[in-house]
Design a protein around this motif. Structure first.
Motif, PDB file in Angstrom:
ATOM      1  N   PHE A  20      -0.796  -2.112   7.015  1.00  0.00           N
ATOM      2  CA  PHE A  20      -1.729  -3.316   6.975  1.00  0.00           C
ATOM      3  C   PHE A  20      -1.785  -4.013   5.731  1.00  0.00           C
ATOM      4  O   PHE A  20      -1.819  -5.003   5.501  1.00  0.00           O
ATOM      5  N   LEU A  21      -2.318  -3.093   4.680  1.00  0.00           N
ATOM      6  CA  LEU A  21      -2.590  -3.613   3.328  1.00  0.00           C
ATOM      7  C   LEU A  21      -1.278  -3.959   2.713  1.00  0.00           C
ATOM      8  O   LEU A  21      -1.304  -4.949   1.890  1.00  0.00           O
ATOM      9  N   HIS A  22      -0.202  -3.096   2.880  1.00  0.00           N
ATOM     10  CA  HIS A  22       0.819  -3.796   2.231  1.00  0.00           C
ATOM     11  C   HIS A  22       1.294  -5.304   2.604  1.00  0.00           C
ATOM     12  O   HIS A  22       1.666  -6.075   1.637  1.00  0.00           O
ATOM     13  N   VAL A  23       1.372  -5.159   3.879  1.00  0.00           N
ATOM     14  CA  VAL A  23       1.893  -6.565   4.493  1.00  0.00           C
ATOM     15  C   VAL A  23       0.908  -7.646   4.214  1.00  0.00           C
ATOM     16  O   VAL A  23       1.314  -8.693   3.553  1.00  0.00           O
ATOM     17  N   SER A  24      -0.555  -7.342   4.387  1.00  0.00           N
ATOM     18  CA  SER A  24      -1.576  -8.381   3.978  1.00  0.00           C
ATOM     19  C   SER A  24      -1.352  -8.782   2.597  1.00  0.00           C
ATOM     20  O   SER A  24      -1.425 -10.104   2.286  1.00  0.00           O
TER      21      SER A  24
END
Lengths: 565, 282
Positions: free
Chosen positions: A353-357
């Motif tokens: 989630f953090l990588h993508v956002s």
């Protein structure tokens, strides 16, 4: 007419007949070797047993003087007693020749120091018997047609008894008749049976014959150790031989069966047809087969074994049961599988989630056509990806250090006060997540940049004309068009994160108390940190694999469904 | 330019500059450590070192084993050789396989592709123990050849996927034209497809190189002699269990990271196109 038919029969059946006969020969030769090998072993072992028995008889009597009937029963020809003179730590030994008997002619008796040929050999034998604390047996084959058995046995008094006796067990006759009968039958079958079934018939027959012979010989082993035979034949450690035999038979039978159903023929036809494609793939495939798939298969097998002091023992599903039942620890215990699974899932989800956002937001910012110096930002922001990830991990571990770590100093300066990062679960977990986010977002940024590039700018212009807000543009143009491009990367990224060994192992190292371990590091701990439980570790890894397979299947279905929408 | 958009650009710049500084801060700390004396981190947050010394670099480069043999250059040579050969072999194997998957329809294609995908899910721990035994049996422990073989095969699946995706985007008509001009099958692959796939090949090469250059778990398992170590194993040893030589570690990190960084910098223009063509096509 008939002649042409005959010749065409041969040409039509040539291949299958050749294969059947070949199979038959293979089985006969393997069977023959087994028989001969087993036979020698059986014989040797029987001779040994009898020799040791006769020596015991003699030894039991020797103190009270040899009795003629014992001598006769022992079948011994010569009997010597050697007295132990010196014993250096059980290594170097010297003996004194005490007395010897020629038991065929009891009047011939050697007393005291007798020098002569073979005496050194006797001393050597005696030494080995003392070191082994048990009987030592040798076959003396100096006279080809008259082999002799030489036995040495340490006596309770500390002396050594040595006996020479004939080899009295005749070798069991080789079952030539049976072997040739089976071979003949196989060839007949190969010719008579319809061509496709011939190899199956012949091969099956030979496998059966071989197995029967083997079983028969196993029964005649007169208490000899079955394992020794296997060792002698294959040079492998005990117990593998019957397995190897069985595997070979089954594999050949399988091939024969596939032949019968026509699969083998089709297989070769396919290979011929796609020769070029296979040539291109072959090098990569061969490497993968030996260095990835083979270890993987062995690894899967290890999951059913227990490892103890270098020995593997088959224990069925026990490892899996131990893991899946929680291993006797409650669900809040870090050693519990479900606890670790939960941590792993949370870890994967949060990271991806953090990588993508972060990656997507940066890509959206960098996409702005009015923005200058894009190239510089991009190069600088890729750096975390370019750094080797173990360096990243160790670097962050240094930053999270309680006293000198930059993060605690920063927190100090902000007046919050330092945290002991690795002594409770959440800080340790977050330390891992922060590290992994740092090293993972650039990949998603680059992928997002590429995906954004593929969206035609005209769409945005049209939306602008229609009066759509930035947010509406993002929601209705960017996101839907981005999804198919990002999806494979997200799946790949989540698999990588799921198995991200380095960060967990190097940053928190599972602290506190294995709580922040994810499945992959937990498996590693079982293998290398907690008593070399390779079997359990392999079972763990197998479960990881299954979870990932299920995940990627579900994800693929999801992506197909979203594409259909 | 509208004033609102001007402020937006400025805000974007401010944000990006702050974000970049925050991102690079840990790296700057490592560089500071590598240049400042002592083995512990100082309590200062200033990324610029107070006193500059090259002692740590000298220590790392001049390291010797107990027999007095030069270590650093041997290990550097090991790393370079392993990474280069891995890249060449991995690239060649992946390119041929990817070409076949992209251009031919053959029995087992689906299974093969699936296999390459699934292989990426193999947990390394599962493979490590059997692999160790196999390498031992093949007599490849403690040797560079063994490492090269393992690295190039483990890098293959990902590389095949990327290259296949890219090859799919190259129109078949080009090859057909070459075919008419009398090119062989291999000629079509070698003279048409390969030159057109530069971005993807560059990225694939970069990944193969990184895999080999950065890996240390297998290397540490397979290599026992200090002279056979690759650089990551050496670095890992500076962060030993009893004491951590942070200075040497930092200097070593900079040395090890520089080649990869340089490669990234050189190849970064290919990164976006090479990576996404594969991704878009799945």
């Amino acid at each position: 007419m008939k002649r042409t038919k005959k010749s065409s029969w041969f040409s039509r059946h040539r291949a299958s007949a050749a294969v059947s006969i070949l199979l038959a020969f293979v089985f006969v030769i393997v069977g023959l070797f087994t028989v001969l090998r087993v036979q020698t072993r059986v014989q040797e072992s029987a001779v040994r047993q009898r020799g040791i028995h006769s020596l015991r008889l003699l030894v039991a009597d020797s103190s009270a003087g040899l009795k003629p009937d014992t001598v006769a029963r022992s079948k011994a020809e010569k009997f010597f007693l050697l007295q132990t003179m010196k014993k250096y730590e059980g290594q170097l030994l010297r003996f004194r020749f005490m007395e010897g008997f020629d038991l065929k002619n009891l009047k011939r008796r050697f007393v005291g120091q007798v020098q002569g040929p073979g005496m050194e050999h006797l001393h050597d034998l005696a030494a080995r018997a003392v070191v082994r604390q048990g009987p030592v047996v040798e076959f003396d084959t100096t006279e080809k047609n008259n082999p002799r058995l030489v036995l040495a046995l340490p006596l309770p008094t500390g002396d050594v008894g040595i006996v020479v006796r004939p080899v009295d067990v005749p070798p069991p006759p080789a079952p030539w008749l049976g072997i040739f009968l089976l071979l003949g039958l196989a060839i007949v079958l190969a010719v008579v049976l319809p061509p496709r079934w011939a190899p199956l018939g012949a091969g099956g027959l030979m496998a059966l014959g071989g197995a029967l012979l083997f079983a028969g010989y196993r029964m005649t082993t007169l208490g000899s150790d079955f394992a020794i035979m296997g060792q002698g034949f294959t040079g492998l450690t005990k117990g593998y031989f019957p397995l190897a035999w069985l595997t070979l038979s089954l594999v050949l039978l399988g091939v024969a069966a596939l032949w019968a159903t026509g699969h083998v023929g089709r297989f070769f036809a396919t290979i011929k047809q796609n020769r070029i494609a296979y040539t291109y793939i072959l090098p990569a495939m061969a490497g993968m087969l030996v260095l990835v798939l083979l270890p993987f298969a062995i690894g899967l097998g290890l999951g059913f074994m227990n490892h103890c002091n270098g020995q593997f023992q088959f224990i069925g599903l026990s490892n899996f049961w131990e893991i899946l039942s929680g291993g006797g620890s409650s669900i809040t215990n870090p050693l519990n599988f479900y606890f670790t699974l939960g941590v792993t899932l949370m870890w994967t989800f949060l990271n991806v989630f953090l990588h993508v956002s972060i990656g997507l937001s940066l890509a959206l910012l960098l996409k702005d056509p009015a923005l200058k110096m894009k190239g510089i930002y991009r190069v600088l922001l890729i750096i975390p990806w370019a750094m080797p990830n173990y360096i990243t991990a160790l670097m962050w571990k240094g930053m999270f250090q309680q006293q000198y770590g930059a993060i605690n100093i920063l927190l100090d300066n902000l007046g919050i006060g330092g945290i002991s990062w690795f002594s409770s679960f959440w800080p340790a977990f977050m330390a891992n997540v922060i590290t992994n986010t740092w090293l993972g977002f650039p990949f998603m940024m680059v992928v997002s940049l590429g995906a954004l590039q593929s969206i035609p700018g005209s769409l945005y212009e049209a939306a602008e004309v229609d009066g759509a807000s930035k947010w509406q543009q993002f929601k209705h143009i960017t996101l839907p068009l981005l999804r198919p491009a990002l999806f494979p990367s997200i799946i790949l990224g989540s698999i990588w994160t799921f198995n991200m060994f380095n960060v967990i192992y190097l940053v928190s190292g599972g602290e506190p108390g294995g709580g922040t371990d994810i499945l992959i590091t937990e498996a590693y701990q079982w293998a290398f940190k907690r008593g070399e439980r390779y079997g359990l570790a392999a079972a763990y890894a197998t479960l990881i694999f299954i979870v990932l397979i299920l995940y990627s299947r579900a994800a693929n279905k999801l992506s197909k469904a979203s594409e259909d929408m | 330019m509208k004033p609102s958009s001007r402020t937006r650009i400025i805000l974007t710049h401010v944000f990006l500059i702050l974000f970049t500084i925050a991102t690079l801060y840990p790296v700057m700390l490592v560089i500071r450590k590598s240049l400042s004396p002592g083995d512990n981190f100082s309590r200062s947050l200033n990324p610029i070192p107070q006193t500059v010394t090259l002692k740590h670099y000298k220590d790392v480069i001049g390291s010797r084993d107990s027999a007095g043999r030069q270590l650093f250059f041997r290990q550097l040579l090991n790393s370079v050789v392993v990474a280069m050969i891995t890249t060449i072999i991995g690239l060649f194997l992946a390119a041929t396989a990817a070409y076949a998957f992209s251009r031919f329809r053959f029995a087992g294609r689906g299974i093969g592709l699936n296999m390459f995908l699934i292989v990426q899910m193999f947990p390394a721990t599962l493979i490590m123990i059997p692999l160790y035994v196999i390498m031992d049996k093949l007599g490849l422990l403690n040797s560079i050849i063994g490492l090269v073989l393992v690295y190039s095969t483990t890098a293959i699946p990902f590389c095949v996927f990327m290259l296949k995706g890219y090859f799919d985007t190259i129109p078949k008509e080009l090859e057909e034209a070459a075919w008419i001009d009398g090119a062989t099958r291999f000629g079509m692959f070698w003279r048409v497809v390969i030159p057109l796939s530069k971005p993807a090949l560059a990225v694939t090469a970069l990944f193969s190189f990184m895999t080999a250059w950065n890996e240390f778990i297998l290397a540490e398992t397979f290599l026992n002699e200090e002279t056979a170590y690759t650089l990551p194993v050496m670095l890992q040893h500076y962060v030993g269990s009893h004491s951590t030589a942070w200075g040497k570690f930092a200097a070593g990190s900079v040395i090890v990271s520089l080649p990869v960084m340089a490669l990234f910098y050189v190849l970064q223009k290919y990164l976006v196109s090479g990576l996404t063509a594969g991704g878009v096509k799945g």
